[in-house]
Design a protein around this motif. Structure first.
Motif, short mmCIF file in Angstrom:
data_model
loop_
_atom_site.label_atom_id
_atom_site.label_comp_id
_atom_site.label_asym_id
_atom_site.label_seq_id
_atom_site.Cartn_x
_atom_site.Cartn_y
_atom_site.Cartn_z
N CYS A 113 31.31 33.81 27.27
CA CYS A 113 32.67 33.25 26.99
C CYS A 113 33.62 34.54 26.13
O CYS A 113 32.71 34.63 25.24
CB CYS A 113 33.02 32.22 26.10
N CYS B 2 33.92 32.31 22.15
CA CYS B 2 32.89 31.70 21.34
C CYS B 2 31.37 32.39 21.88
O CYS B 2 31.05 32.19 20.61
CB CYS B 2 32.83 29.65 21.72
N HIS C 237 35.31 29.25 28.74
CA HIS C 237 35.12 28.05 28.56
C HIS C 237 36.70 27.74 28.73
O HIS C 237 37.47 27.82 28.52
CB HIS C 237 34.12 27.34 27.27
N CYS D 210 38.65 26.66 26.16
CA CYS D 210 38.36 27.80 25.15
C CYS D 210 39.51 28.48 25.46
O CYS D 210 40.65 29.32 24.75
CB CYS D 210 37.14 28.67 24.78
ZN LIG Z 1 34.18 29.56 24.54
#
Ligand SMILES: [Zn+2]
Length: 293
Positions: free
Chosen positions: A252, A255, A287, A290
């Protein structure tokens, strides 16, 4: 002396009624996003859709609707006011100076601002059903992902308004895209109505749902993206689907993890980032959680 070419008020009312009925039945087909339904609701909904599709197709071919469509086309050709409910045609017509005899047409805001798809020029070109054969051939020759017409042949798709395309990324996913080639406003360009994603190991029909959370999340994410640009070219849809070839290995971009902290699913969202000076661009994996940070 009455003009024999001018339809009577009663005829116009009949035409409007026929077109309204057709429009409403088509809208019904578009209403239910499959991924949010439970499996039993999906089966019931699929049966209803099939029934409705048959009805729509019969209504479309019926004499009153055909007469109304012909009359509408002739009337539109004679109308200098350039009124249009079609944002695409509006975009193409924007360059033309308006007729001095007509009021300034309302120009809708550009769709691209809300679209979550790639903004590359080649992805924006509409893909018509007649271009599909060549598109599939060229795509399959140049990609490890594979695209096919699911259940049926290209010849059959020419006589059907709605059909399903199967997109496979080996060992990663299989996606079924329900496309519509008969949208009266799209001039034959394929419009993607829905996409459902499964594991390549699952043997399930396109309108059902994967048993795996990652593919369920992915289907929901794709529904959200289609909502952001309902008339997006099928080329852009294929470009997006190709970006999932690293579904299980990509980190991702927010993150930096492969599996999310919550739910332990890989990045199912893709965010298009334009290249420098607006040339090209790339998909970033993220994600779903996210994307909201
Ligand atoms: Zn993420």
């Amino acid at each position: 002396m009455p003009d024999s070419n001018t339809p009577s008020t009663t005829d116009l009312e009949k035409h409007l009624q026929a077109l309204n009925d057709l429009y409403n039945s088509i809208q019904f087909l578009r209403q239910i996003p499959m991924p949010i339904l439970t499996p039993s609701e999906q089966i019931a909904s699929t049966e209803l859709r099939i029934q409705k599709q048959k009805e729509v197709s019969e209504t479309l071919r019926s004499e009153p609707v055909q007469v109304a469509l012909r009359a509408a086309k002739e009337s539109e050709a004679l109308d200098p006011s350039e009124l249009s409910a079609n944002p695409r045609r509006e975009r193409r017509k924007r360059q033309r100076s308006p007729s001095p005899a007509s009021p300034q047409p309302y120009i809708q805001p550009r769709r691209e601002t809300t679209s979550m798809f790639s903004s590359c020029d080649e992805d924006r070109l509409p893909l018509r059903v007649d271009d599909l054969d060549r598109f599939i051939k060229e795509f399959n020759q140049s990609h490890k992902c594979k695209l096919h017409i699911w259940l049926g042949t290209l010849a059959e798709t020419r006589h059907r308004s709605v059909f399903v395309l199967r997109f496979l990324i080996p060992d990663v996913l299989v996606a079924y895209a329900t496309v519509n080639a008969a949208d009266a406003n799209s001039e034959g360009a394929l419009v993607t109505e829905s996409i459902t994603v499964f594991s390549p190991m699952e043997k399930k029909p396109p309108h059902s749902q994967s048993k795996y959370a990652v593919y369920q999340t992915l289907s929901q994410q794709l529904a959200k993206m289609l909502q952001s640009d309902p008339f997006v070219s099928f080329r852009a849809v294929v470009n997006l689907l190709c970006s999932y070839d690293d579904l299980f290995t990509a980190r991702c971009d927010r993150c930096q993890l492969v599996l999310s902290m919550e739910g332990h699913v890989p990045p199912a969202a893709r965010v298009w980032v334009n290249g420098e000076d607006g040339v090209g661009g790339q998909w970033m994996a993220r994600h779903v959680m996210c994307t909201k940070l």
